[in-house]
Design an enzyme around this catalytic site. Structure first.
Site, PDB file in Angstrom:
ATOM      1  N   GLU A  86      -0.094  97.137 -28.394  1.00  0.00           N
ATOM      2  CA  GLU A  86      -1.351  96.493 -28.800  1.00  0.00           C
ATOM      3  C   GLU A  86      -1.571  95.346 -27.832  1.00  0.00           C
ATOM      4  OE1 GLU A  86      -1.287  97.387 -33.513  1.00  0.00           O
ATOM      5  OE2 GLU A  86      -1.763  95.391 -32.799  1.00  0.00           O
ATOM      6  N   CYS A  95      -6.796  88.476 -29.832  1.00  0.00           N
ATOM      7  CA  CYS A  95      -6.957  89.679 -29.000  1.00  0.00           C
ATOM      8  C   CYS A  95      -8.391  90.173 -29.085  1.00  0.00           C
ATOM      9  CB  CYS A  95      -5.981  90.763 -29.435  1.00  0.00           C
ATOM     10  SG  CYS A  95      -6.049  91.088 -31.200  1.00  0.00           S
TER      11      CYS A  95
END
Ligand code: NDP
Length: 445
Positions: free
Chosen positions: A214, A248
């Site tokens: 990720e 993110c």
């Protein structure tokens, strides 16, 4: 005082996790669920203390640390409610008393969770909760910038009844992460930057273990001409600057239809000027210090200089801010940007944004897709059909209509391109910690 694990200690922790895995796999799911529920209750009871640990350690404003912990319960509840039905054996073919074909799901074994510092409670639990529930043992390496938070998580899991050799914290920086990868793991679940993710997948390749990554993003928003400008500006400014821009899925690029461009810029800058910056323990603070300190200031200053040298217009901010207790950067907004600028291409991971004017949906879509990353993308407009047409062509794992910077436990969290491989959350984020077994069962004649 926290000491870094040596190579020998990391290896011993791996051996402990390996020998504990068989017994943990046999623990009935109901008992595992009870331990996770207890963990969730303990987090709820100790929320204030846990929020303070995170704020002191990484500089996240205290109200946002509390928000992270408040959101954790919903995520854990999703896993508590859905693990059993997701793991249930599936009969895919059956001929009475002749042949049966069934799929079951088995744990991977020993997995490592190497985690980022920006949402340690959130991004960690996306991995270690379903990994534990599906019968894996976990070697958990928090970031060196969130070690105390990581150790607090480990203490609570142990107090909740997860055995110490089933969930094992591994302490140290990047080098310790490398030691971990030298062990004979069955899976590595990494959250962090593209640069480190690439190194990790190269290092893990010879072992042929499962690698899930990720990674970062350069997430775009497109604002159409028919929106309520004030509300779209407020929503996207929050998406860009929340957690001091260190998410993110922070909004990192904004494209605005030319008819409302100037009005949008005014509303956006007004919102940003209202954000108060300073001591993260202060209840009123919205922008805290940068967790990576001077390293991140350098990245942001470089993007500012590059943008200015290529003709961008600085509307507010643009430089470090003088505050006590760490490295602070003024919330920064640029207009008149374009894709020759690093600001519109490289992940900024700070309170800085470029806003570009566009003439059409086609131009907006082309710019949104002009990136190596593909984590999230959003469109603000009234017409759902218009948004759908754009978003289905966008190269991103999550598509937002009239919202941004949002994660749901019910939906898969996944990236495309440099944003990563695989999914956490949703049913996919449970199955990802398992390997399928195909049963061909023929009855004796
Ligand atoms: P890094 O890539 O710097 O580090 C991530 C983790 O990897 C840390 O625990 C780090 O340890 C460790 N590490 C560093 N080098 C190595 C190595 N060679 N081998 C093994 N492990 C290593 O990322 P950050 O922690 O700075 O996190 C920020 C990044 O994470 C951003 O790009 C952000 O977008 C991304 N992110 C992605 C999310 C997603 O869901 N897609 C969620 C959250 C963040 P240490 O810190 O101790 O050096």
């Amino acid at each position: 005082m926290v000491t870094e694990d040596s190579l020998e200690q990391v290896h011993q922790k791996f051996l402990n996790a390996k020998s504990a895995q068989g017994a943990w796999r046999e623990v009935p799911l109901q008992k595992k669920l009870q331990a996770v529920k207890k963990f969730s209750d303990l987090v709820e009871d100790r929320k204030e203390k846990l929020a303070k640990i995170l704020t002191e350690e990484m500089g996240k404003p205290i109200t946002q640390s509390r928000n992270e912990l408040n959101g954790l319960k919903g995520r854990i509840d999703f896993f508590l409610e859905n693990t059993e039905k997701t793991l249930y054996p599936e009969t895919v073919f059956s001929e009475e008393k002749k042949l049966e074909e069934v799929i079951t799901h088995e744990p991977l074994g020993v997995i490592s969770n190497i985690s980022a510092w920006n949402y340690p409670y959130f991004v960690g639990s996306n991995v270690f909760i379903p990994a534990l529930l599906t019968g894996n043992t976990v070697l958990y390496k928090p970031s060196e910038f969130a070690t105390l938070t990581g150790l607090a998580i480990a203490d609570l899991l142990h107090e909740a009844g997860v055995p110490k050799d089933v969930f094992i914290p591994v302490v140290g920086a990047g080098k310790t992460g490398q030691y971990l990868l030298q062990q004979k793991l069955n899976g590595i679940f990494f959250t962090g930057s593209y640069a480190t993710g690439k190194k990790i997948s190269e290092m893990a390749a010879p072992q042929l273990m499962k690698v899930q990554l990720e990674l970062g993003g350069k997430d775009p928003v497109y604002v159409c001409e028919d929106v309520d400008v004030a509300s779209a500006a407020a929503g996207t400014a929050d998406g860009a600057m929340y957690n001091t821009g260190q998410s993110c899925c922070s909004v990192e690029r904004i494209y605005v239809q030319e008819k409302i461009y100037l009005k949008f810029l005014d509303a956006f800058v007004e919102t940003v000027k209202g954000f108060s910056m300073g001591d993260p323990m202060d209840e009123k603070t919205y922008i805290g210090r940068l967790t990576r300190g001077e390293l991140q200031i350098e990245v942001l200053e470089k993007q500012v200089q590059d943008a200015l040298s290529k003709g961008a217009k600085l509307l507010t901010g643009g430089k470090r801010a003088q505050r006590k207790g760490g490295a602070f950067f003024e919330p920064t907004v640029f207009s008149d940007v374009n894709h020759t600028m690093e600001l519109m291409r490289e992940e900024s991971f700070g309170p800085i944004i470029g806003i570009q004017k566009v003439a059409s949906d086609e131009q907006a879509l082309a710019l949104m897709n002009d990136t190596e990353y593909g984590l999230t993308a959003s469109v603000y407009c009234k017409d759902p059909e218009r948004a759908r047409k754009i978003l289905e062509k966008v190269h991103a794992g999550s598509a937002y209509w009239n919202c941004c910077d949002r994660v749901s436990p019910r939906l898969p969290w996944s990236g495309r391109g440099h944003s990563g491989i695989g999914s956490t959350l949703s049913k996919l984020g449970i199955l990802t910690f398992t390997q399928p077994k195909a049963w061909h069962r023929r009855y004796p004649t």
